[in-house]
Design an enzyme around this catalytic site. Structure first.
Site, mmCIF file in Angstrom:
data_model
loop_
_atom_site.group_PDB
_atom_site.id
_atom_site.type_symbol
_atom_site.label_atom_id
_atom_site.label_comp_id
_atom_site.label_asym_id
_atom_site.label_seq_id
_atom_site.Cartn_x
_atom_site.Cartn_y
_atom_site.Cartn_z
ATOM 1 N N ASP A 142 -10.726 78.373 32.933
ATOM 2 C CA ASP A 142 -9.812 78.568 31.808
ATOM 3 C C ASP A 142 -10.673 78.780 30.565
ATOM 4 O OD1 ASP A 142 -8.065 78.295 29.649
ATOM 5 O OD2 ASP A 142 -6.738 76.924 30.735
ATOM 6 N N ARG A 186 9.643 95.230 35.530
ATOM 7 C CA ARG A 186 8.959 94.026 36.021
ATOM 8 C C ARG A 186 7.677 94.425 36.749
ATOM 9 N NH1 ARG A 186 10.525 92.427 40.715
ATOM 10 N NH2 ARG A 186 12.761 92.422 40.268
ATOM 11 N N TYR A 194 -6.102 70.913 29.791
ATOM 12 C CA TYR A 194 -4.857 70.883 29.016
ATOM 13 C C TYR A 194 -3.835 70.058 29.816
ATOM 14 C CZ TYR A 194 -0.310 72.589 27.426
ATOM 15 O OH TYR A 194 0.983 72.673 26.999
ATOM 16 N N LYS A 253 -3.184 81.746 22.266
ATOM 17 C CA LYS A 253 -4.169 81.142 21.366
ATOM 18 C C LYS A 253 -5.021 82.214 20.684
ATOM 19 C CE LYS A 253 -2.138 77.518 22.967
ATOM 20 N NZ LYS A 253 -2.012 77.499 24.381
#
Ligand code: P1T
Length: 385
Positions: A176, A46, A98, A201
């Site tokens: 973004d 992690r 978004y 994306k």
């Protein structure tokens, strides 16, 4: 080094143990330690993973930033960036983002004492007017999802820095950059503080991974983000890190083709009698065409168009054969979607209407198939109206 060279080589030296040219997928949860506190820089997966680290170095180089942290999704990356703030802080947000970003802010983070003001950030003055004594962040998307509005990053960054000085409040500008990718737009060079991505994306590009990342230069914020990445644990897996890294190797060639096809499809739609309105920053008719040319080096493959009603949108979305009806964007294959009921369903209906996210709006993620085939597919679906 230029963009493609960086994309293929940054963070991706041959593996030190075997010479493997492709960074291995270090599918491990932990690492053997020689003695207490003596290890090779990797303790627990992690906290550190060599595959994720390679991707983070790659993305930092592509955005021209010093630090990058990769997360399990774009939303996880945005959520991590928001934890730089604390209860009572105020955030100015571009009114079209978004839908999931709006949902996180409005339905989750508001409950933790963060305050949000949504402004029409196409007009930098609106951002300026929204500043107050507790503003700690400006969060913008450009171009916006799905109506392709632009925000002048340099102008908003100048405003943010000016207010930072006058209130000494340390406001940051977060951009973004999912729709453009660093190939067409590099917000840090335009003086933004933090760039966020849904790597799901264009960066990954093949519709086979969900991920997110943030890139920045400020060392204090970087330490805080690295801390939250480990403390909250929404990390990108080794397999997904590897997939995104494979994606970025071809980012330049893919983006060039998305852009070429995007322009051709936009031109075709702008001349089609069944299309009432089209949103694509590469068309001269786009109200911010000049800004698009100034702050982006291409226009990309995202566009939306107005069909006039829910029924007409449905017939187009169900009439296509090559394009796939589905959420997401930025993959090699063309996708069509219905923002009002899919990606932006969480935005209140009157607000959607005000933004142009009508029931007749169809969004296209123009893929890199042959443009003639994409156009023929949209043409036959539109001609059935
Ligand atoms: O889906 P995820 O990887 O969590 O990324 C969220 C996100 C963040 N920012 C932008 C601009 C986005 O478009 C997205 C996700 N968008 C879709 C799933 C979509 O179809 O628009």
């Amino acid at each position: 080094m230029k963009f493609s060279t960086i994309a293929i080589h940054a963070g991706q030296e041959p593996d030190p143990t075997t010479g493997a040219v492709s960074v291995p997928i270090y599918q491990t949860s932990t690492y053997a330690q020689e003695s207490i506190g003596k290890h090779k820089g990797f303790e627990y997966a992690r906290t550190q993973n060599p595959t994720r680290l390679a991707l983070e170095r790659n993305l930092a180089a592509l955005e021209g930033g010093r630090f990058c942290y990769a997360f399990a999704s774009g939303m996880a990356a945005i959520n991590a960036v928001m934890t730089l703030l604390k209860a009572g802080d105020h955030v100015i947000v571009s009114d079209n983002t978004y839908g999931g970003t709006f949902r996180l802010f409005d339905k989750v983070l508001k409950n933790f004492g963060l305050e949000f003001s949504y402004v029409d950030a196409r007009e930098p003055q609106a951002v300026e007017d929204a500043f107050n004594h507790n503003t700690r962040m400006v969060f913008i998307e450009t171009p916006t999802n799905p109506v392709m509005s632009l925000v002048d990053i340099e102008a908003v960054s100048e405003i943010t820095r000016r207010h930072k000085d006058s209130f000494s409040c340390g406001a940051r500008l977060v951009v973004d950059n999912t729709f453009m990718s660093p190939y067409f737009q590099r917000p840090l060079e335009l003086k933004a503080d933090i760039v966020v991505h849904s790597t799901t994306k264009y960066l990954n590009g093949h519709s086979d991974s969900v991920g997110g990342a943030c890139v920045l230069n400020d060392e204090g914020d970087a330490r805080a983000l690295q801390f939250i990445q480990n403390a909250a644990g929404a990390i990108l897996s080794p397999m997904d890190s590897w997939l995104v890294m494979r994606g970025t190797k071809t980012l330049a060639v893919r983006m060039r083709q998305h852009d070429e096809n995007g322009r051709l499809v936009a031109q075709f739609l702008s001349e089609h009698p069944k299309v009432e309105k089209i949103y694509y920053p590469g068309l001269k008719s786009h109200p911010q065409y000049e800004l698009a040319r100034r702050q982006m080096s291409g226009f990309g493959g995202m566009l939306s168009f107005e069909t006039g009603s829910l029924e007409r949108a449905r017939r187009v979305l169900e009439g296509v054969r090559l394009c796939t009806l589905g959420e997401s964007l930025g993959g090699v294959e063309s996708l069509v979607s219905h923002p009002a009921t899919m990606t932006h369903a969480s935005v209140p209906a009157d607000e959607r209407d005000r933004l142009g996210i009508t029931e007749g709006l169809v969004r296209v993620s123009v893929g890199i198939e042959d443009a003639e085939d994409i156009i023929a597919d949209l043409d036959s679906a539109l001609n059935s109206l």
